[in-house]
Design a protein around this motif. Structure first.
Motif, PDB file in Angstrom:
ATOM      1  N   THR A 207       0.941  -1.081  -0.028  1.00 29.01           N
ATOM      2  CA  THR A 207       0.151   0.020   0.045  1.00 29.01           C
ATOM      3  C   THR A 207       0.789   1.213  -0.177  1.00 29.01           C
ATOM      4  O   THR A 207       0.628   2.371  -0.607  1.00 29.01           O
ATOM      5  CB  THR A 207      -0.915   0.058   1.085  1.00 29.01           C
ATOM      6  OG1 THR A 207      -1.613  -1.336   1.312  1.00 29.01           O
ATOM      7  CG2 THR A 207      -1.950   1.292   1.129  1.00 29.01           C
ATOM      8  N   ASP A 208       2.032   1.146   0.713  1.00 31.63           N
ATOM      9  CA  ASP A 208       2.692   2.502   0.793  1.00 31.63           C
ATOM     10  C   ASP A 208       3.348   2.854  -0.633  1.00 31.63           C
ATOM     11  O   ASP A 208       3.715   3.768  -1.032  1.00 31.63           O
ATOM     12  CB  ASP A 208       4.065   2.220   1.781  1.00 31.63           C
ATOM     13  CG  ASP A 208       5.059   3.228   1.844  1.00 31.63           C
ATOM     14  OD1 ASP A 208       4.744   4.249   2.333  1.00 31.63           O
ATOM     15  OD2 ASP A 208       5.837   3.019   1.148  1.00 31.63           O
ATOM     16  N   LEU A 211       0.665   4.455  -2.745  1.00 33.98           N
ATOM     17  CA  LEU A 211       0.489   5.718  -1.769  1.00 33.98           C
ATOM     18  C   LEU A 211       1.715   6.724  -2.386  1.00 33.98           C
ATOM     19  O   LEU A 211       1.321   7.797  -2.525  1.00 33.98           O
ATOM     20  CB  LEU A 211       0.364   5.943  -0.476  1.00 33.98           C
ATOM     21  CG  LEU A 211      -1.047   5.009  -0.047  1.00 33.98           C
ATOM     22  CD1 LEU A 211      -1.151   5.074   1.688  1.00 33.98           C
ATOM     23  CD2 LEU A 211      -2.410   5.745  -0.559  1.00 33.98           C
ATOM     24  N   THR A 212       3.239   6.122  -2.309  1.00 32.27           N
ATOM     25  CA  THR A 212       3.849   7.241  -2.507  1.00 32.27           C
ATOM     26  C   THR A 212       4.104   7.349  -4.060  1.00 32.27           C
ATOM     27  O   THR A 212       4.530   8.304  -4.481  1.00 32.27           O
ATOM     28  CB  THR A 212       5.363   6.060  -2.299  1.00 32.27           C
ATOM     29  OG1 THR A 212       5.416   5.832  -0.799  1.00 32.27           O
ATOM     30  CG2 THR A 212       6.585   7.150  -2.727  1.00 32.27           C
ATOM     31  N   HIS A 215      -1.064   7.637  -5.452  1.00 36.11           N
ATOM     32  CA  HIS A 215      -2.442   7.113  -5.700  1.00 36.11           C
ATOM     33  C   HIS A 215      -3.142   7.422  -4.317  1.00 36.11           C
ATOM     34  O   HIS A 215      -2.539   7.098  -3.248  1.00 36.11           O
ATOM     35  CB  HIS A 215      -2.481   5.431  -6.124  1.00 36.11           C
ATOM     36  CG  HIS A 215      -1.890   5.146  -7.190  1.00 36.11           C
ATOM     37  ND1 HIS A 215      -2.827   5.284  -8.552  1.00 36.11           N
ATOM     38  CD2 HIS A 215      -0.630   4.946  -7.887  1.00 36.11           C
ATOM     39  CE1 HIS A 215      -2.035   4.928  -9.382  1.00 36.11           C
ATOM     40  NE2 HIS A 215      -0.601   4.402  -9.159  1.00 36.11           N
ATOM     41  N   ARG A 216      -4.601   8.037  -4.341  1.00 38.48           N
ATOM     42  CA  ARG A 216      -5.136   8.249  -3.049  1.00 38.48           C
ATOM     43  C   ARG A 216      -6.371   7.305  -2.985  1.00 38.48           C
ATOM     44  O   ARG A 216      -6.998   7.420  -2.047  1.00 38.48           O
ATOM     45  CB  ARG A 216      -5.262   9.707  -3.165  1.00 38.48           C
ATOM     46  CG  ARG A 216      -4.163  10.517  -2.839  1.00 38.48           C
ATOM     47  CD  ARG A 216      -3.406  10.157  -1.494  1.00 38.48           C
ATOM     48  NE  ARG A 216      -2.384  10.951  -1.281  1.00 38.48           N
ATOM     49  CZ  ARG A 216      -1.069  10.375  -1.522  1.00 38.48           C
ATOM     50  NH1 ARG A 216      -0.943   9.386  -2.206  1.00 38.48           N
ATOM     51  NH2 ARG A 216      -0.220  11.094  -0.747  1.00 38.48           N
ATOM     52  N   VAL A 218      -7.471   3.850  -3.369  1.00 36.06           N
ATOM     53  CA  VAL A 218      -7.184   2.381  -3.794  1.00 36.06           C
ATOM     54  C   VAL A 218      -8.049   1.595  -3.470  1.00 36.06           C
ATOM     55  O   VAL A 218      -8.638   1.251  -2.129  1.00 36.06           O
ATOM     56  CB  VAL A 218      -5.862   2.186  -2.951  1.00 36.06           C
ATOM     57  CG1 VAL A 218      -5.453   0.910  -3.265  1.00 36.06           C
ATOM     58  CG2 VAL A 218      -4.729   3.140  -3.259  1.00 36.06           C
ATOM     59  N   LEU A 241      -2.585   3.748   5.054  1.00 35.03           N
ATOM     60  CA  LEU A 241      -3.455   5.126   4.776  1.00 35.03           C
ATOM     61  C   LEU A 241      -3.132   6.011   6.037  1.00 35.03           C
ATOM     62  O   LEU A 241      -2.882   7.193   5.443  1.00 35.03           O
ATOM     63  CB  LEU A 241      -4.839   4.495   4.688  1.00 35.03           C
ATOM     64  CG  LEU A 241      -5.481   3.808   3.634  1.00 35.03           C
ATOM     65  CD1 LEU A 241      -6.872   3.495   3.676  1.00 35.03           C
ATOM     66  CD2 LEU A 241      -5.010   4.288   2.406  1.00 35.03           C
ATOM     67  N   HIS A 244       0.283   7.838   5.480  1.00 38.97           N
ATOM     68  CA  HIS A 244       0.302   8.789   4.438  1.00 38.97           C
ATOM     69  C   HIS A 244      -0.902   9.905   4.551  1.00 38.97           C
ATOM     70  O   HIS A 244      -0.929  10.742   3.799  1.00 38.97           O
ATOM     71  CB  HIS A 244       0.123   8.100   3.204  1.00 38.97           C
ATOM     72  CG  HIS A 244       1.574   7.487   2.695  1.00 38.97           C
ATOM     73  ND1 HIS A 244       2.251   8.154   1.837  1.00 38.97           N
ATOM     74  CD2 HIS A 244       1.869   6.127   2.967  1.00 38.97           C
ATOM     75  CE1 HIS A 244       3.369   7.070   1.468  1.00 38.97           C
ATOM     76  NE2 HIS A 244       3.124   6.239   2.228  1.00 38.97           N
ATOM     77  N   VAL A 246      -3.987   9.528   4.413  1.00 41.80           N
ATOM     78  CA  VAL A 246      -5.325   9.428   3.625  1.00 41.80           C
ATOM     79  C   VAL A 246      -6.259   8.946   4.262  1.00 41.80           C
ATOM     80  O   VAL A 246      -6.332   7.745   5.036  1.00 41.80           O
ATOM     81  CB  VAL A 246      -4.584   8.484   2.522  1.00 41.80           C
ATOM     82  CG1 VAL A 246      -5.558   8.273   1.300  1.00 41.80           C
ATOM     83  CG2 VAL A 246      -3.632   8.869   1.697  1.00 41.80           C
TER      84      VAL A 246
END
Length: 371
Positions: A207-208, A211-212, A215-216, A218, A241, A244, A246
């Protein structure tokens, strides 16, 4: 001298060369240790010592005994040897399904480690039937298995914990060992060995990575709610999440079975419902292949339109187009470690009976960074 039914004389058979007597009409009974002793001209104790190899006998006597064993096709009663502790018990692997690629790799690790230690390995499938699992564990206990290895996630309710506790104590009483692979440890001080892998850490890494890359939104194609594997991977997803900053979107958290068909259906339904997402985190690589098919069917490019990551790193993951970014689980190492810990627990003098193997993110071509 004897006289046969035709009135002819015949010489008696040499000492120890008697034919095996039939125990059924027209058939021969299996040779016994008494037959071997008679043919070799030695005592029962001498045959037993020769076959066990735990007492010195002369080379001549050993040769005579082994020649009798060969000529009579004598087979040692392995069950009796197991009862006396003179034979190494097998390693029993009990899994849900023998056809799944990840479970097959665990089985390969168990077999390799068992074979290297001179042990037979037995593989049994439960097909998600708890009653069958009960029967198989009891059967392996009766067969004096050195260890019974249960593989795969489970719903950790009270009924499950009671069953595992019963397995552990019953196997321990028989001199065996329960090993849980890919399952959390049991509460209390029970005679059980646990071999896990880092589901949470692996899901966090996957997931990281998304997000890196910017992408927001998912789409999470998780597993069955309550299943330990799913809960751990979902925890890793949620942790990423939060890390980050999010926000969690409930509509993008879609549970289901860890199958290709489920991945395909859930992705189609998400698209049909008009959900907005730029990436998919599939709970397994099988789910990811279903998602990939649904995205392509909808005319979407991976990773051009939607990025995709999986979990497991099964052999075909690198051969997909595009090659799948996924989390590598050391399945063969899980099997090898399970056998090693079970068989070496006495040598370790109370050493660690709970280990967690690491997972690793494998970056390939299925994720695109957003500008």
């Amino acid at each position: 001298m004897t006289v046969n039914e035709n009135g002819r004389r015949s010489s008696p058979e040499p000492h120890g060369a008697r034919r095996r007597r039939s125990n059924t009409a027209g058939g021969e009974r299996p040779s016994t240790i008494r037959d071997v002793a008679a043919q070799a001209g030695v005592s029962l104790a001498t045959v037993s010592r020769t076959l066990a190899g735990n007492y010195p006998v002369s080379a001549e006597t050993r040769a005579r005994v082994m020649a009798a064993v060969d000529s009579l096709h004598y087979v040692v009663n392995v069950h009796a040897k197991a009862l006396s502790g003179r034979v190494a018990g097998p390693i029993a692997l009990v899994i849900r399904d023998i056809t799944g690629p990840s479970l097959a790799h665990v089985a390969a690790g168990v077999e390799q480690e068992a074979a290297g230690r001179g042990r037979l390995s037995l593989v049994c499938a439960t097909h998600d039937d708890s009653a069958r699992e009960d029967d198989l564990v009891q059967l392996m206990r009766e067969q004096h298995a050195a260890a019974v290895v249960l593989v795969g996630g489970a719903v950790q309710d009270e009924a499950y914990q009671r069953r595992m506790a019963d397995y552990a104590t019953a196997l321990d009483a028989a001199g065996s060992r329960l090993v849980l692979v890919g399952r959390p440890p049991l509460p209390g001080d029970l005679p059980v060995t646990v071999v896990q892998y880092d589901n949470r850490g692996g899901a966090f890494q996957a997931t990281d990575h998304l997000l890196t890359a910017g992408h927001r939104r998912v789409l999470l194609l998780g597993g069955t709610p309550g299943l330990s594997t799913n809960e751990q991977r979902r925890d890793g997803f949620l942790h990423a999440l939060r890390a980050h900053g999010v926000a969690y979107a409930e509509e993008l958290d879609v549970p289901g079975a860890y199958t290709r068909l489920s991945g395909y259906q859930r992705t189609r339904e998400a698209l049909a419902a008009g959900l907005e997402f730029t990436a998919v985190f599939a709970g397994t690589d099988m789910v990811a292949t279903g998602a990939l098919a649904a995205l392509r069917e909808a005319g979407l490019d991976v990773p051009g339109d939607v990025s995709l990551v999986g979990f497991d790193d099964v052999p075909f993951a690198a051969d997909l187009t595009p090659a799948l970014t996924t989390v590598r689980v050391p399945y063969e190492d899980l099997g090898r470690t399970a056998v090693r810990l079970a068989l070496e627990r006495e040598e370790r003098l109370g050493g660690d009976d709970h280990v967690v193997l690491s997972t690793q993110l494998v970056i390939r071509q299925s994720v695109r960074a957003l500008s």
